[in-house]
Scaffold this active site. Structure first.
Site, short mmCIF file in Angstrom:
data_model
loop_
_atom_site.label_atom_id
_atom_site.label_comp_id
_atom_site.label_asym_id
_atom_site.label_seq_id
_atom_site.Cartn_x
_atom_site.Cartn_y
_atom_site.Cartn_z
N LYS A 199 32.91 33.03 25.92
CA LYS A 199 33.36 32.51 27.22
C LYS A 199 32.11 32.24 28.06
O LYS A 199 31.19 33.05 28.08
CB LYS A 199 34.26 33.53 27.91
CG LYS A 199 34.81 33.08 29.25
CD LYS A 199 35.76 34.10 29.85
CE LYS A 199 36.34 33.64 31.17
NZ LYS A 199 37.29 34.63 31.74
N SER A 229 41.81 32.89 33.12
CA SER A 229 40.69 31.99 33.15
C SER A 229 40.02 31.76 31.78
O SER A 229 39.26 30.82 31.63
CB SER A 229 39.62 32.53 34.10
OG SER A 229 39.14 33.79 33.63
N SER A 270 43.02 37.59 32.64
CA SER A 270 42.43 36.42 32.00
C SER A 270 42.19 36.50 30.50
O SER A 270 41.79 35.49 29.90
CB SER A 270 41.13 36.06 32.69
OG SER A 270 41.41 35.38 33.88
#
Ligand code: GLN
Length: 484
Positions: A74, A149, A173
């Site tokens: 990420k 997210s 997330s």
């Protein structure tokens, strides 16, 4: 090859049936074209150099179970050599001089980085529509959001663009995008995984964790990810654990708490049905369901959306155009430079949170909002402790609905916040939580969209959660399903 589990890939690598280089090339080929906008940065040269190193270790016999297996990170974890953007224009060209602790640990294990994954700007969002690099599409239905997210992370696993990825979970997330994309993800107990080099959003909530196709894969990844790090003052010092150790334990006698508040009016029928079916499956596996109450569930939304922005407003003050990140081209004086750089560098949602955070922390409002939220946060944590006197794990939906359509809620921040209702309380309490695929609901135009089952455990009960998830995945095949 991209349908293999990490264990299978590891066996193929160890027995030299494939090389790390071939495996990396296979995935780089799949990533080409960046179909779902899942990646923000791919660099074949760097990936193949790491793969060559892994091959050397495999040849020398110094490899471990993860050596040579590809992973993508990420874009909230800083990486040496790769851009580290946090999905923001503020950091669009930023290259970190060091690796985040998590990246360091996977590098040391010999994993091969495939690239950086798209995410909501500074991890603020529930749909991955807040990225400076554009929205990520859900591989199950490209008109749907992937969740956020960690939307790029979840999409990459669902589309088999990477066999393993990292994510971060501040208020859901990891769990929510895992649910929306039909993959498995675990947010460990707060403090288990070092936050060093994880670009900060809300430091008392942020926690890294792995996402993959199965609980078994997540356990392997967690083994490398968890560990004390003196560079993170909230990192917990504990004896090393093997998170795979309990995978095969029977669930006979397991007590599953089912919180009433998670099955109320706001829950969509298709999600309720899939989750109820999963609970019945657990009964077949020998578990019993216990009716429990988490009475402050609804309050988790205002509490989280006070505390997280408060911490964000403080954390994001470092982006001032001086030390790093975007700087406005023209300005009159220092204040003007700050103002213009931040105005240009941050997106709308980030600005909204900085303003909210500064407001709730300001003189005169601090007691009314921030302090009050902190007190309720404690009560939320106590509700969980009361619940765990009656059950071993808690189960419910991850989100009230399946993935919504791209654009549907992009102009409505509150609608996004409300959709976080089932994940926020776990984060506020610092507890570990998982999401595993458990069926499908209906998207618009009759498309199939995945449903996630949330499993919440008490502090440091990750091995238990993974056991509970793995037993379900041995008895069902939802986690093996892939979009066409
Ligand atoms: N959706 C939540 C938010 O927007 C959670 C985000 C996260 O866990 N990083 O803050």
């Amino acid at each position: 090859m991209h349908q293999h589990s990490l264990r299978q890939l590891s066996a193929l690598l160890q027995s030299k049936q494939i090389s790390a280089t071939e495996l990396a090339q296979h995935y780089l080929h799949r990533i080409e074209g960046n179909r779902y906008n899942a990646f923000t940065h791919v660099d074949h040269t760097m990936t193949l150099a790491q793969a060559a190193n892994a091959d050397q270790r495999l040849a020398q016999g110094t490899a471990n179970a993860l050596t040579g297996i590809p992973i993508a990170h990420k874009d909230i974890f800083v990486t040496r050599g790769w851009r580290s953007t946090a999905g923001s224009k503020m950091l669009a060209n930023y290259v970190s001089p060091f690796d985040a602790a998590v990246v360091e640990r996977f590098n040391q294990a010999g994993m091969v980085t495939l690239g950086k994954l798209n995410c909501d700007e500074f991890a603020m969002g529930s749909a991955n529509e807040n990225s400076h690099f554009g929205a990520v599409k859900n591989p199950w239905d490209t008109s749907a959001v992937p969740g956020g997210s960690s939307g790029g992370s979840a999409a990459a696993i669902a589309a088999r663009l990477a066999p393993a990825v990292t994510g971060t979970d501040t208020g859901g997330s990891i769990r929510q995008p895992a649910a929306f994309c039909g993959v498995t993800g675990i947010k460990p107990t707060y403090g288990s995984v070092s936050r060093y080099g994880m670009i900060a959003f809300a430091s008392s909530l942020d926690q890294g964790g792995p996402m993959a196709r199965s609980a078994e894969d997540c356990a392997l990844l967690l083994n490398a990810m968890v560990g004390f790090d003196e560079r993170d003052s909230t990192c917990v010092e504990r004896a090393t654990e093997d998170f795979s150790r309990d995978l095969n334990q029977s669930l006979q006698g397991l007590k599953i708490g089912v919180p009433r508040e998670f099955f109320g009016a706001g829950l969509a029928d298709d999600v309720a049905q899939a989750v109820r079916a999963a609970l019945s499956e657990y009964e077949k596996l020998g578990a019993t369901l216990v009716d429990i109450s988490l009475p402050k569930t609804e309050l988790s939304i205002p509490v989280y959306y006070i505390i997280a922005p408060a911490e964000a407003s403080s954390n994001l003050s470092r982006f001032d155009g001086v030390r790093y990140g975007h700087r406005a081209a023209e300005y009159k004086d220092l204040n003007d430079m700050y103002r213009k750089s931040r105005t240009e560098g941050f997106g709308d949602e980030v600005k909204r949170r900085i303003l909210t955070g500064a407001y709730v922390l300001s003189h005169g409002y601090y007691d009314a909002y921030y302090l009050q939220a902190q007190k309720i946060r404690r009560l939320i944590a106590q509700d969980f402790q009361a619940a765990f006197t009656q059950c071993d794990v808690i189960m419910g939906p991850v989100a009230p609905t399946v993935a919504w359509d791209l654009g549907d809620k992009s102009d409505d921040p509150v609608a996004n916040y409300l959709a976080d209702i089932f994940t926020l309380s776990t984060s506020l309490a610092g507890l570990p939580g998982m999401s595993i695929p458990c069926g499908f609901g209906q998207g618009e135009k009759n498309s199939k969209r995945p449903v996630g089952l949330q499993i919440i455990g008490n502090y440091f009960a990750e091995a238990k959660l993974l056991n509970v998830a793995h037993q379900f995945q041995q008895a069902t095949d939802w986690h093996t399903k892939a979009p066409e």
